[in-house]
Design an enzyme around this catalytic site. Sequence first.
Site, short mmCIF file in Angstrom:
data_model
loop_
_atom_site.label_atom_id
_atom_site.label_comp_id
_atom_site.label_asym_id
_atom_site.label_seq_id
_atom_site.Cartn_x
_atom_site.Cartn_y
_atom_site.Cartn_z
N ASP A 1 -0.58 -7.43 1.28
CA ASP A 1 0.51 -6.90 0.48
C ASP A 1 0.19 -7.10 -1.01
O ASP A 1 0.08 -8.23 -1.49
CB ASP A 1 1.78 -7.67 0.88
CG ASP A 1 3.01 -7.22 0.11
OD1 ASP A 1 2.86 -6.56 -0.94
OD2 ASP A 1 4.11 -7.54 0.55
N ASP A 9 -1.83 2.63 -7.30
CA ASP A 9 -1.94 3.91 -6.59
C ASP A 9 -1.07 3.83 -5.34
O ASP A 9 -1.55 3.63 -4.23
CB ASP A 9 -3.40 4.17 -6.23
CG ASP A 9 -3.60 5.55 -5.60
OD1 ASP A 9 -2.65 6.35 -5.62
OD2 ASP A 9 -4.71 5.79 -5.09
N1 AG3 Z 1 -0.40 8.48 -4.03
C1 AG3 Z 1 0.73 9.18 -4.63
C2 AG3 Z 1 1.21 10.31 -3.81
C3 AG3 Z 1 2.56 10.79 -4.12
C4 AG3 Z 1 2.68 12.13 -3.55
N2 AG3 Z 1 4.02 12.49 -3.20
C5 AG3 Z 1 4.29 13.52 -2.38
N3 AG3 Z 1 3.32 14.24 -1.91
N4 AG3 Z 1 5.50 13.76 -2.08
C6 AG3 Z 1 -1.59 9.17 -3.84
C7 AG3 Z 1 -2.66 8.37 -3.21
C8 AG3 Z 1 -3.98 8.91 -3.56
N5 AG3 Z 1 -4.98 7.92 -3.58
#
Ligand code: AG3
Length: 281
Positions: free
Chosen positions: A137, A155
Amino acid sequence: MAEWLRDPGGEGFAHVYRIDEVLFDERSAYQHVRVVRTPLFGRMLVLDEAVQTTDSDEFIYHEMLAHLPLVTHPNPRSLLIIGGGDGGLLEEGLKHPLERAVMVEIDRMVVDATLRFIPEIPGDAFADPRTDLRVEDGFAYVRQTDLRFDVALVDSTDPHGPSVPLFGAQFYGDLHRVLADDGVLAAQSGSPLYQRDLIAQVRRNMGQHFPIVRTYVATVPTYPGVLWSFTLGSKRYDPVEIGRDQIASRVERFGLRYYTADQHHAALNPPPFLRYVTAGD
Ligand code: AG3
């Protein structure tokens, strides 16, 4: 009858994709993890209903979340990534001459599914001798660790379930503690179209701990609404003040496809209709 994936954006709208093949479909302790193949965007990592990354446009989000903050620091040696289980952000970060990169991802299934079905996204990042991947976590890790970092990148998924605390003031305070005196933090901060409150919350919470807070934008075709935001908190260096030549010299050998000196400053200076996301900068 073809199956369609529906990634809900805000109230009353969604992005939909035809699924041509399901490559992986399992439930971890945290979420529903899928890798699917779609006609226009290729393979996609999907967590619950939300598209996280695709092999066709992953470079946009990962380059913008990695390089803008890393270039804002003049000489980053150590990087902390919270989340980012697909390894795309780690791969971008490792293009810099770092000594070490610690990545703390809560869900091993995300790492394993990406490595198995979209290995081009992480490339060799997990095998890099500078990488320390910890499956735990991230919120708890940042509370406890004695390590210090020059740059920290968050991220995360959208704020639900285990990622909710990753948008809170306490987490940014803990990140402030693990960052060097001139450390830089950046996090994905959601859609400027339908998550305006989230961006405001991230900016407020980071601003409790970091004297410099800057929100910047990029266009990610596979996220609902396409426009996406990132918010940077910094103890000393302001990304707005980094010169174009300096940026170019730091990244020119990387062969990037989105992040350039021009994009750095454009991202921090969005068009007038988006200025509300940077109001107060
Ligand atoms: N993380 C953020 C994604 C957010 C997207 N939201 C959505 N599709 N509703 C991305 C991880 C990439 N390493």
